[in-house]
Design an enzyme around this catalytic site. Structure first.
Site, PDB file in Angstrom:
ATOM      1  N   THR A 131       0.837  -1.198   0.000  1.00  0.00           N
ATOM      2  CA  THR A 131       0.000   0.000   0.000  1.00  0.00           C
ATOM      3  C   THR A 131       0.874   1.251   0.000  1.00  0.00           C
ATOM      4  OG1 THR A 131      -0.115  -0.028   2.428  1.00  0.00           O
ATOM      5  CG2 THR A 131      -1.891  -1.145   1.235  1.00  0.00           C
ATOM      6  N   ARG A 133       4.208   2.469  -2.394  1.00  0.00           N
ATOM      7  CA  ARG A 133       4.395   2.965  -3.755  1.00  0.00           C
ATOM      8  C   ARG A 133       4.684   1.778  -4.659  1.00  0.00           C
ATOM      9  NH1 ARG A 133       2.079   6.496  -2.023  1.00  0.00           N
ATOM     10  NH2 ARG A 133       2.563   8.733  -1.942  1.00  0.00           N
ATOM     11  N   GLU A 162       0.958   2.716 -12.535  1.00  0.00           N
ATOM     12  CA  GLU A 162      -0.466   3.040 -12.404  1.00  0.00           C
ATOM     13  C   GLU A 162      -0.803   4.346 -13.127  1.00  0.00           C
ATOM     14  OE1 GLU A 162      -1.400   5.123  -8.271  1.00  0.00           O
ATOM     15  OE2 GLU A 162      -0.477   3.152  -7.931  1.00  0.00           O
ATOM     16  N   HIS A 180      -5.827   2.231  -5.703  1.00  0.00           N
ATOM     17  CA  HIS A 180      -5.154   3.260  -4.896  1.00  0.00           C
ATOM     18  C   HIS A 180      -6.153   3.982  -3.980  1.00  0.00           C
ATOM     19  CE1 HIS A 180      -1.269   5.836  -4.904  1.00  0.00           C
ATOM     20  NE2 HIS A 180      -1.844   5.855  -3.710  1.00  0.00           N
TER      21      HIS A 180
END
Length: 214
Positions: A131, A133, A162, A180
Site C-alpha cells: 500500500t 508505492r 499506475e 489506490h
C-alpha cells in the site's frame, strides 16, 4: 487499508465475492474456498515509519500477530518495545521470517525494487501486501511468483505504472487489486485539504508553512 488487504487475501474474500456474483456458489461445503487465519502469524513490516507503526499496532493488538520489521535506520523506542517488534537486517531476512509482509516505505531512489525477485522468493508460502508505492516492488518478479504459486498471494493498492495494471495480474485469482484507495475516506481527504489551506495561510502571513513539501 493494509489490514483490509491482508484479510481479503488470507480469507480469499475477493475470490468468494466473484464466485457469488457470477452465480457459481452452490451452497456451504466443509472444504469450500479454504483460507488461512491471521491470528498468531508473523507480520513483517518494510518501513517502520508512522504508517508502518500504525499497521503493526493494529495487527499486534487486533490479531495477536508477532511483528518483525526492516528499517534503514536502527529503531529502539518505547513503542517498538511495547509491540515486542524485532528489527531485522535485510528485506530477505524479513521475508523469510514472515507469514505476511507489508510494504510501508517511500518509493523512488534506493527503494526502487527494494522488494525484488530474491526477496519475493524468500517469502515462500506467504502473502505480500503493498500500500506504499508501486515501484518499491518488482512487479514482473511478483507476477512470476504469483503465476507459479511460489507465494500464497498478494494484495495491492499501488502499481509500478499506475493507473495501468498488467492484464495478466487482473486475471489472477490469488491477488486482490484495489485502485489506490489508501487515503480514500472523507475524513482523510478533508484533512488533506485543510493541510493545504493551513500552508497557504501561513505562507501569506509570512510564517513557516506547517507542512512543507519543498
Amino acid at each position: 487499508m493494509a489490514i483490509t488487504l491482508m484479510l481479503m487475501v488470507a480469507r480469499r474474500a475477493g475470490e468468494g465475492e466473484r464466485e457469488l456474483r457470477a452465480g457459481g456458489w452452490t451452497g456451504w461445503r466443509p472444504t469450500h474456498m479454504m483460507g488461512r487465519r491471521l491470528s498468531g502469524r508473523t507480520l513483517g513490516i518494510v518501513g517502520m515509519g508512522r504508517i508502518g507503526r500504525a499497521t503493526a499496532r493494529r495487527a499486534r493488538l487486533g490479531f495477536g500477530m508477532d511483528i518483525v520489521f526492516f528499517n534503514r535506520s536502527r529503531l529502539d523506542d518505547d513503542e517498538i518495545r511495547e509491540l515486542g517488534a524485532r528489527q531485522l537486517d535485510s528485506v530477505e531476512e524479513l521475508m523469510q521470517a514472515s507469514d505476511v509482509a507489508s510494504v510501508h516505505c517511500p518509493g523512488g531512489g534506493a527503494n526502487r525494487h527494494l522488494v525484488d525477485a530474491r526477496a519475493i522468493e524468500a517469502l515462500g508460502d506467504g502473502i505480500l501486501i503493498n500500500t506504499a508505492r508501486g515501484d518499491v516492488v518488482d512487479m514482473a518478479a511478483l507476477i512470476e511468483a504469483l503465476r507459479h504459486k511460489r507465494i500464497a498471494g498478494a494484495g495491492l493498492d499501488v502499481y509500478e505504472d499506475e493507473p495501468a495494471v498488467p492484464e495478466v495480474l487482473r486475471r489472477m485469482e490469488n491477488v486482490v487489486l484495489l485502485p489506490h484507495l489508501g487515503s480514500a475516506t472523507v475524513e482523510t481527504r478533508v484533512a488533506m485539504g485543510m493541510m493545504v489551506a493551513d500552508n497557504l495561510d501561513a505562507f501569506f502571513a509570512g510564517r513557516e508553512p506547517p507542512n512543507r513539501v519543498a
